[in-house]
Each structure stands twice: as C-alpha cells, then as structure tokens.
Motif scaffolding. Structure first.
Motif, short mmCIF file in Angstrom:
data_model
loop_
_atom_site.label_atom_id
_atom_site.label_comp_id
_atom_site.label_asym_id
_atom_site.label_seq_id
_atom_site.Cartn_x
_atom_site.Cartn_y
_atom_site.Cartn_z
N LEU A 18 0.86 -1.18 0.00
CA LEU A 18 0.00 0.00 0.00
C LEU A 18 0.90 1.23 0.00
CD1 LEU A 18 -2.33 -1.11 2.95
CD2 LEU A 18 -2.50 -1.78 0.54
N ILE A 19 0.70 2.14 -0.95
CA ILE A 19 1.44 3.40 -0.96
C ILE A 19 0.48 4.51 -0.56
CG2 ILE A 19 2.88 4.98 -2.29
CD1 ILE A 19 3.52 2.72 -4.19
N VAL A 20 0.70 5.06 0.64
CA VAL A 20 -0.24 6.02 1.23
C VAL A 20 0.53 7.10 1.97
CG1 VAL A 20 -2.28 6.27 2.69
CG2 VAL A 20 -1.75 4.04 1.69
N PRO A 21 0.45 8.36 1.56
CA PRO A 21 -0.09 8.81 0.29
C PRO A 21 0.94 8.61 -0.82
CG PRO A 21 0.74 10.69 1.51
CD PRO A 21 0.94 9.49 2.39
N ALA A 22 0.48 8.65 -2.07
CA ALA A 22 1.37 8.53 -3.21
C ALA A 22 1.47 9.87 -3.92
CB ALA A 22 0.85 7.46 -4.18
N SER A 23 2.66 10.41 -3.98
CA SER A 23 2.89 11.67 -4.69
C SER A 23 2.93 11.39 -6.19
CB SER A 23 4.22 12.29 -4.26
OG SER A 23 5.30 11.47 -4.66
N THR A 24 2.82 12.45 -6.99
CA THR A 24 2.90 12.27 -8.43
C THR A 24 4.30 11.80 -8.84
OG1 THR A 24 3.36 14.64 -8.69
CG2 THR A 24 1.08 13.93 -8.95
N ALA A 25 5.32 12.23 -8.11
CA ALA A 25 6.68 11.75 -8.40
C ALA A 25 6.77 10.25 -8.14
CB ALA A 25 7.69 12.51 -7.55
N CYS A 26 6.16 9.79 -7.07
CA CYS A 26 6.14 8.37 -6.75
C CYS A 26 5.37 7.60 -7.82
CB CYS A 26 5.52 8.16 -5.38
SG CYS A 26 5.33 6.43 -4.90
N VAL A 27 4.21 8.13 -8.21
CA VAL A 27 3.41 7.49 -9.27
C VAL A 27 4.24 7.33 -10.54
CG1 VAL A 27 1.47 7.87 -10.84
CG2 VAL A 27 1.16 8.19 -8.38
N ALA A 28 4.93 8.41 -10.92
CA ALA A 28 5.76 8.37 -12.14
C ALA A 28 6.86 7.33 -12.00
CB ALA A 28 6.35 9.74 -12.42
N GLY A 29 7.54 7.30 -10.87
CA GLY A 29 8.63 6.37 -10.68
C GLY A 29 8.19 4.93 -10.75
N VAL A 30 7.04 4.62 -10.14
CA VAL A 30 6.54 3.24 -10.16
C VAL A 30 6.05 2.88 -11.56
CG1 VAL A 30 4.83 1.67 -9.21
CG2 VAL A 30 5.95 3.32 -7.71
N ALA A 31 5.33 3.81 -12.20
CA ALA A 31 4.79 3.54 -13.53
C ALA A 31 5.91 3.30 -14.55
CB ALA A 31 3.91 4.69 -13.99
N LEU A 32 7.03 4.01 -14.37
CA LEU A 32 8.14 3.88 -15.31
C LEU A 32 9.16 2.81 -14.89
CD1 LEU A 32 8.78 7.67 -15.99
CD2 LEU A 32 7.61 6.04 -17.48
N GLY A 33 8.96 2.22 -13.70
CA GLY A 33 9.87 1.19 -13.22
C GLY A 33 11.24 1.71 -12.87
N LEU A 34 11.33 2.93 -12.32
CA LEU A 34 12.63 3.54 -12.06
C LEU A 34 13.38 2.89 -10.89
CD1 LEU A 34 11.86 7.34 -12.58
CD2 LEU A 34 12.73 5.66 -14.23
N SER A 35 12.66 2.49 -9.85
CA SER A 35 13.28 1.86 -8.67
C SER A 35 14.41 2.69 -8.11
CB SER A 35 13.79 0.45 -9.02
OG SER A 35 12.74 -0.39 -9.39
N LYS A 36 14.19 4.00 -7.97
CA LYS A 36 15.26 4.88 -7.48
C LYS A 36 15.46 4.76 -5.97
CE LYS A 36 12.68 9.20 -6.64
NZ LYS A 36 13.18 9.47 -5.29
N ASP A 37 14.49 4.20 -5.26
CA ASP A 37 14.65 3.95 -3.83
C ASP A 37 13.88 2.68 -3.49
OD1 ASP A 37 11.99 4.71 -3.79
OD2 ASP A 37 12.30 6.54 -2.66
N LEU A 38 13.91 2.29 -2.21
CA LEU A 38 13.28 1.04 -1.82
C LEU A 38 11.78 1.08 -2.01
CD1 LEU A 38 13.48 -1.79 -0.61
CD2 LEU A 38 13.34 -0.75 1.67
N LEU A 39 11.16 2.24 -1.81
CA LEU A 39 9.72 2.33 -1.99
C LEU A 39 9.33 1.98 -3.43
CD1 LEU A 39 7.48 5.19 -0.57
CD2 LEU A 39 6.97 4.06 -2.73
N GLN A 40 10.01 2.61 -4.40
CA GLN A 40 9.71 2.34 -5.79
C GLN A 40 10.09 0.91 -6.18
OE1 GLN A 40 11.25 5.27 -8.50
NE2 GLN A 40 10.39 6.99 -7.37
N ARG A 41 11.21 0.43 -5.69
CA ARG A 41 11.63 -0.93 -6.00
C ARG A 41 10.63 -1.95 -5.46
NH1 ARG A 41 13.37 -4.83 -9.17
NH2 ARG A 41 14.14 -6.62 -7.98
N ALA A 42 10.17 -1.75 -4.22
CA ALA A 42 9.20 -2.68 -3.63
C ALA A 42 7.90 -2.68 -4.42
CB ALA A 42 8.94 -2.31 -2.17
N ALA A 43 7.49 -1.50 -4.92
CA ALA A 43 6.28 -1.42 -5.73
C ALA A 43 6.46 -2.16 -7.05
CB ALA A 43 5.91 0.03 -5.98
#
Length: 216
Positions: free
Chosen positions: A104-129
């Motif tokens: 669960l990503i709460v809250p999700a910023s637009t930067a976080c949304v972009a990172g997950v959608a693009l598969g950037l995995s720039k930090d553990l949050l994005q990588r875990a998603a």
C-alpha cells in the motif's frame, strides 16, 4: 506475511497513520518504508521528525496523533512493525522472493506514481512497488494531488493496466462524518477495502437515504 506500507512525500500523512493503525488493529504485520521526502512532509504537517535511529519512538508519536493534531489520541502497538530505510536497496522487500501479502502506498505523490509507472526503482519504496507488480501481488496506490495533469493521468492508467488499484485520497460525506478524523478514516478504509483487509473505519452505504445523518 506482512503488508508493505510505503509513505511518499505527498501531503496526507494522517492517511498513512490511519492505514497503519488499522492494519495493526487487524492483527496484520507491517513492513514500513518512509521516503526521504515524506519525512519533510511529516515534520511540516505534525512537527514530528522521523529518524532511522529512533524510528520506533517517532512512529509511536506519529501514530498516536489524531488527524486534528492532538497527541495521545491513539495507543498503537508497534510490535508487528518492521522498518526498512528507503535507501536500503538490499532490504527484504527489494526481492520477489521476500514473502509479503502486497503493498500500500499512502499517500502517493505524483513523483512516486511516475517512478513506479516507469519502473525507475530509485529507492526502496519504488523498488518494492515494482516487485509487487512483477510478482502479481496487490498494489494499492493512494494518489494525493490536485489538479492532475495529463502526464500523471496516463501514468495512473499505466498502473491500472499493470494490475494496481488506484485509490484517490478523496473523502466522502455519506458516511456521516462529523470530525476530520472521520474523513481521513474514510480514505484509509477505502485503501484497505482495495487490499481486502477487514476494518471498521467508516459507516458503509446501506441503500438508505439520510443514513449518514442518523445516530446508530
């Protein structure tokens, strides 16, 4: 198996607190990832720091605080929480072989949304998603931004196509909210509904007009 809860830098730290408390109340284990940007938001919205060396103390202060800012409104039990630093890309949730129920990503910023959608995995949050999506586990993204531009809307559609549930942080009033905490709990409850976690955070619609104005 735990639920991963990722907290990004969008405004809305009370939403994250409500989700965390409800998961713990439901007897769920939690793996917590707090992004660097979200620490600034938490400090701004509550005055509470979030420090790696004192995460349990700081998390306790945060979850005890109500959405109205009053301290000691809740008494959460943190015994089921495991904390992972957002910069630790060798952490358990970075691997698909690490067993979890979902994220669960709460809250999700637009930067976080972009990172997950693009598969950037720039930090553990994005990588875990990203891992959650590739393993076909439930991913709930509680986006908190307004207005939404076309780019972010397209990224949210991409997340939906990938199997995520997009839950805008949009409070409703039919449940009879009389306090800011009620509005926060409604959003948190809808996040947990999307994940299939039982809770009692808000009054559900029963098909009766005016039900939200009546005491039960």
């Amino acid at each position: 198996m735990p639920w991963i809860v990722g907290v990004s830098g969008a405004s809305g730290t009370p939403y994250a607190a409500a989700v965390l408390r409800a998961l713990l109340d439901a007897g769920e284990d939690v793996d917590l990832v707090v992004s660097r940007a979200s620490r600034l938001t938490l400090l701004d919205e509550t005055g509470i720091p979030f420090r790696d060396a004192h995460w349990r103390e700081d998390l306790g202060d945060w979850l005890a605080r109500g959405a109205d800012g009053k301290p000691d409104s809740f008494a959460p039990d943190l015994g089921r929480v495991r904390y992972w630093n957002a910069g630790d890309l060798a952490a358990g949730p970075s691997s698909g072989s690490y067993p979890v129920k979902g994220m669960l990503i709460v809250p999700a910023s637009t930067a976080c949304v972009a990172g997950v959608a693009l598969g950037l995995s720039k930090d553990l949050l994005q990588r875990a998603a990203s891992v959650t999506l590739k393993e076909r586990r439930p991913l709930v993204v509680a986006v908190r931004e307004t207005p939404l531009n076309g780019q972010t809307l397209r990224q949210l559609v991409a997340l939906d196509d990938a199997g995520a549930s997009v839950v805008p942080a949009s409070p409703a009033f039919y449940a009879g909210a009389t306090h800011i905490q009620d509005l926060v709990d409604f959003v948190a409850g809808r996040v947990l509904d999307a994940a299939g976690v039982a809770h009692g955070l808000y009054r559900r619609w029963k098909g009766e007009l005016g039900g939200g104005a009546r005491d039960e």
